[in-house]
Design a protein around this motif. Sequence first.
Motif, mmCIF file in Angstrom:
data_model
loop_
_atom_site.group_PDB
_atom_site.id
_atom_site.type_symbol
_atom_site.label_atom_id
_atom_site.label_comp_id
_atom_site.label_asym_id
_atom_site.label_seq_id
_atom_site.Cartn_x
_atom_site.Cartn_y
_atom_site.Cartn_z
ATOM 1 N N ALA A 1 1.191 -1.011 0.200
ATOM 2 C CA ALA A 1 0.176 0.000 0.040
ATOM 3 C C ALA A 1 0.988 0.825 0.240
ATOM 4 O O ALA A 1 0.436 1.871 -0.940
ATOM 5 C CB ALA A 1 -1.241 -0.166 1.502
ATOM 6 N N GLU A 2 1.872 1.442 0.960
ATOM 7 C CA GLU A 2 3.099 2.370 0.395
ATOM 8 C C GLU A 2 3.348 2.122 -0.411
ATOM 9 O O GLU A 2 3.957 3.539 -0.685
ATOM 10 C CB GLU A 2 3.922 2.025 1.848
ATOM 11 N N HIS A 3 4.074 1.737 -0.842
ATOM 12 C CA HIS A 3 4.735 1.439 -2.050
ATOM 13 C C HIS A 3 3.541 2.341 -3.114
ATOM 14 O O HIS A 3 4.287 2.825 -4.115
ATOM 15 C CB HIS A 3 5.753 0.495 -2.744
ATOM 16 N N GLU A 4 2.972 1.266 -3.507
ATOM 17 C CA GLU A 4 1.204 1.803 -4.981
ATOM 18 C C GLU A 4 0.709 2.796 -4.382
ATOM 19 O O GLU A 4 -0.052 3.493 -5.284
ATOM 20 C CB GLU A 4 1.179 0.829 -5.397
ATOM 21 N N HIS A 5 0.798 3.571 -3.487
ATOM 22 C CA HIS A 5 -0.220 4.614 -2.833
ATOM 23 C C HIS A 5 -1.673 3.848 -2.970
ATOM 24 O O HIS A 5 -2.050 4.765 -3.559
ATOM 25 C CB HIS A 5 0.445 5.816 -3.948
ATOM 26 N N LEU A 6 -1.780 2.852 -2.123
ATOM 27 C CA LEU A 6 -3.236 2.273 -2.573
ATOM 28 C C LEU A 6 -3.428 1.950 -0.904
ATOM 29 O O LEU A 6 -3.204 2.058 0.231
ATOM 30 C CB LEU A 6 -3.072 0.756 -3.105
ATOM 31 N N PRO A 7 -4.994 1.633 -1.391
ATOM 32 C CA PRO A 7 -5.447 1.542 -0.001
ATOM 33 C C PRO A 7 -5.829 0.055 0.531
ATOM 34 O O PRO A 7 -5.080 0.017 -0.304
ATOM 35 C CB PRO A 7 -7.192 1.924 -0.128
ATOM 36 N N GLU A 8 -5.508 0.297 1.466
ATOM 37 C CA GLU A 8 -5.073 -1.129 2.138
ATOM 38 C C GLU A 8 -5.605 -2.142 1.631
ATOM 39 O O GLU A 8 -5.457 -3.636 1.282
ATOM 40 C CB GLU A 8 -5.023 -1.379 3.513
ATOM 41 N N ILE A 9 -6.837 -1.999 1.403
ATOM 42 C CA ILE A 9 -7.828 -3.372 1.061
ATOM 43 C C ILE A 9 -7.600 -3.930 -0.840
ATOM 44 O O ILE A 9 -7.681 -4.823 -1.059
ATOM 45 C CB ILE A 9 -9.870 -2.641 0.610
ATOM 46 N N VAL A 10 -6.982 -2.332 -1.516
ATOM 47 C CA VAL A 10 -6.618 -2.309 -3.027
ATOM 48 C C VAL A 10 -5.091 -3.132 -2.788
ATOM 49 O O VAL A 10 -5.145 -4.329 -3.137
ATOM 50 C CB VAL A 10 -7.181 -1.020 -3.418
ATOM 51 N N ALA A 11 -4.650 -3.437 -1.755
ATOM 52 C CA ALA A 11 -3.390 -3.533 -1.799
ATOM 53 C C ALA A 11 -3.552 -4.928 -1.546
ATOM 54 O O ALA A 11 -2.432 -5.612 -1.822
ATOM 55 C CB ALA A 11 -1.919 -2.781 -0.710
ATOM 56 N N ALA A 12 -3.992 -5.719 -0.929
ATOM 57 C CA ALA A 12 -4.987 -7.170 0.103
ATOM 58 C C ALA A 12 -4.821 -7.607 -1.681
ATOM 59 O O ALA A 12 -4.444 -8.681 -1.494
ATOM 60 C CB ALA A 12 -5.421 -6.575 0.602
ATOM 61 N N GLU A 13 -5.671 -6.498 -2.394
ATOM 62 C CA GLU A 13 -6.129 -7.298 -3.177
ATOM 63 C C GLU A 13 -4.457 -7.994 -4.165
ATOM 64 O O GLU A 13 -4.377 -8.843 -4.686
ATOM 65 C CB GLU A 13 -7.074 -6.372 -3.883
ATOM 66 N N LEU A 14 -3.781 -6.663 -4.363
ATOM 67 C CA LEU A 14 -2.992 -6.727 -5.601
ATOM 68 C C LEU A 14 -2.049 -7.561 -5.112
ATOM 69 O O LEU A 14 -1.042 -7.949 -5.797
ATOM 70 C CB LEU A 14 -2.650 -5.644 -5.542
#
Length: 101
Positions: free
Chosen positions: A22-35
Amino acid sequence: MITIEDCIGLSGLTREEIDAIAEHEHLPEIVAAELGFYLDQTPEGQRTIRCMIEDDIAHAVVCRDMKRAGVLKIVLTHYVRHHENEEAVRKGEGDGHHTIA
């Protein structure tokens, strides 16, 4: 109702690994979990996650945030031990840093 904890649990990654993505990609946690779940399915994706965490470590060092860098080094060690297969690690030597967005 499904919670963020459920999504993180289903991703197969730790909260700290998801937070690094999430930090690296500047994403919300939920989206980072999916990614993270998606990337963790292949050796190339596993190398990408490793590179994201390495980038986060380098950024923390540049920002002189040694506490964050130390935490991320532990996250990286855990990720490599528990997620990357030997072939992915071997082939990943010398790869550049990867970014998704």
